[in-house]
Design a protein around this motif. Sequence first.
Motif, mmCIF file in Angstrom:
data_model
loop_
_atom_site.group_PDB
_atom_site.id
_atom_site.type_symbol
_atom_site.label_atom_id
_atom_site.label_comp_id
_atom_site.label_asym_id
_atom_site.label_seq_id
_atom_site.Cartn_x
_atom_site.Cartn_y
_atom_site.Cartn_z
ATOM 1 N N GLU A 1 0.790 -1.236 0.049
ATOM 2 C CA GLU A 1 0.033 -0.064 -0.009
ATOM 3 C C GLU A 1 1.070 1.162 0.144
ATOM 4 N N VAL A 2 0.376 2.196 -0.603
ATOM 5 C CA VAL A 2 1.317 3.473 -0.766
ATOM 6 C C VAL A 2 1.462 4.101 0.568
ATOM 7 N N SER A 3 2.539 4.833 0.675
ATOM 8 C CA SER A 3 2.456 5.526 2.107
ATOM 9 C C SER A 3 2.107 6.852 2.086
ATOM 10 N N GLY A 4 2.065 7.638 3.239
ATOM 11 C CA GLY A 4 1.898 8.847 3.543
ATOM 12 C C GLY A 4 0.552 9.329 3.195
ATOM 13 N N ASP A 5 0.246 10.676 3.165
ATOM 14 C CA ASP A 5 -0.942 11.302 2.766
ATOM 15 C C ASP A 5 -1.763 10.613 1.721
ATOM 16 N N PRO A 6 -1.289 10.058 0.406
ATOM 17 C CA PRO A 6 -1.858 9.447 -0.665
ATOM 18 C C PRO A 6 -2.782 8.070 -0.109
ATOM 19 N N ARG A 7 -2.096 7.547 1.048
ATOM 20 C CA ARG A 7 -2.709 6.354 1.367
ATOM 21 C C ARG A 7 -4.075 6.459 2.053
ATOM 22 N N TYR A 8 -4.017 7.625 2.894
ATOM 23 C CA TYR A 8 -5.426 7.973 3.650
ATOM 24 C C TYR A 8 -6.407 8.400 2.588
ATOM 25 N N LYS A 9 -5.946 9.169 1.382
ATOM 26 C CA LYS A 9 -6.881 9.524 0.588
ATOM 27 C C LYS A 9 -7.210 8.583 -0.390
ATOM 28 N N LEU A 10 -6.631 7.387 -0.612
ATOM 29 C CA LEU A 10 -7.128 6.213 -1.327
ATOM 30 C C LEU A 10 -8.019 5.478 -0.477
ATOM 31 N N ARG A 11 -7.836 5.216 0.781
ATOM 32 C CA ARG A 11 -8.624 4.550 1.522
ATOM 33 C C ARG A 11 -9.986 5.270 1.704
ATOM 34 N N ARG A 12 -9.915 6.348 1.738
ATOM 35 C CA ARG A 12 -11.278 7.244 1.920
ATOM 36 C C ARG A 12 -12.274 7.132 0.620
ATOM 37 N N ALA A 13 -11.323 7.096 -0.563
ATOM 38 C CA ALA A 13 -12.095 7.051 -1.794
ATOM 39 C C ALA A 13 -12.526 5.726 -1.947
ATOM 40 N N ARG A 14 -11.736 4.522 -1.627
ATOM 41 C CA ARG A 14 -12.283 3.365 -1.831
ATOM 42 C C ARG A 14 -13.601 3.054 -0.687
ATOM 43 N N LYS A 15 -13.603 3.562 0.380
ATOM 44 C CA LYS A 15 -14.635 3.219 1.308
ATOM 45 C C LYS A 15 -15.905 4.233 0.497
ATOM 46 N N ARG A 16 -15.790 5.255 -0.069
ATOM 47 C CA ARG A 16 -16.716 5.870 -0.535
ATOM 48 C C ARG A 16 -17.487 5.398 -1.661
ATOM 49 N N ILE A 17 -16.719 4.674 -2.368
ATOM 50 C CA ILE A 17 -17.027 3.999 -3.742
ATOM 51 C C ILE A 17 -17.695 2.756 -3.374
ATOM 52 N N ALA A 18 -17.133 2.113 -2.302
ATOM 53 C CA ALA A 18 -17.757 0.639 -1.766
ATOM 54 C C ALA A 18 -19.079 1.156 -1.315
ATOM 55 N N ALA A 19 -19.404 2.224 -0.827
ATOM 56 C CA ALA A 19 -20.577 2.641 0.109
ATOM 57 C C ALA A 19 -21.754 2.820 -0.949
#
Length: 395
Positions: free
Chosen positions: A167-185
């Motif tokens: 998994e990518v590190s740093g701020d991009p990691r949290y942006k990706l996680r948030r985006a994936r959660k929204r997409i899954a929702a």
Amino acid sequence: MTRFEWRSSLCASDFPASAHEALRLRVTDHTPFNSLGWLIAAEQALREGECLHVLLGWEADEMCLCLPLVTGLERFAGMRFRTVHHLGYPMADRLALLSRLDAENMRKALELIRQRLPHALLQLNELSEPTGEQSVLAQWMAHSSTGERRLSCRVPVHLISDADHQEVSGDPRYKLRRARKRIAACGAQVRRITPDAPSMGPLLQALREVEAVSWKGDEGVGIFATERSRQWMESAFTALAAQGLVRVVTLELDGRCISYRLGLLEHGRLYDYNLAFLPQHADLGSGRVLLDEWIRWGLDEQWRWIDASRVSLENSSHQLHERMTGQLEHWRWSFYSWRPSGLLLGFGLRLWHHVKPSLQKWRAQRAGNSTAANTSETQPATPSTTPGLAPRRAS
């Protein structure tokens, strides 16, 4: 001995397509935008008043130069000048100069161009150059009334490696996680597409519909913004899809495309050409997720590079900057002729370069003064401490 010839079209049945492709593959840093499929689509989309002239160079039976040039009229400071551009401008994001000529023969090529195509300005945009090699176009600078080599952009690139399995590190990691959660929702699904020629048309129609309602459609800056560009994109991508060079990743909701990234893949390098998304789904962060999907697809199929095919020179917002491992430079070469129109236009360029620093300094000072004045007007006044006077109310 090098011999030269002129052709008036790339579409002619007797155009040496196999020799062109052999030359393209021999030139370092060639791209899909140098391919005949893309260039023929560009020729078919020429505007009224534009003419194509193709200069070919041969050594025995081997093609060593293919320079497709378009002549037209452009306005500078309210005056019209005859100009020459490489075929594909301005939709081709990165070009290599298809030349294996030495400096002397390139000089002869310039003479032939000036004899056949009188012009004020010859400009070649978005040229990439092999690292550590001097371009043969430097010869053209020395034989022009004014010459300019200017940086167009620095393109972020990502070298795909084993580290991308993590998994990518740093701020991009949290942006990706948030985006994936929204997409899954919301139930949307990511899809990979490798279109062929028959499926390319319907797919482009779906992509056009997304772009039309996106900010690119609103501002008229998309790749499908005009009838000319729509014709160009449909012809070009259909031809390249027939060669297996097109890749698309989409985000789909209830069977409808709501976001996409469109790319070209050749020799393990993916050129991220265009993206768009529906404005009502802007908060999903789909662009970043689809960019990560490019990288995952590359891992699965052993691609080596993901490139932003073109970005802005300053203040680029391309998401690949978060993942880049290097950069590639694009250059714009401008050659002003010795004709009166070329001398005038070249003088105007030199004058602009002389005046520009002072103008920028004046604008910066004016902006600073304006900011200081606005700050003074909006700051609360300091209460007066003079004896016998009441404190003033801040306005």
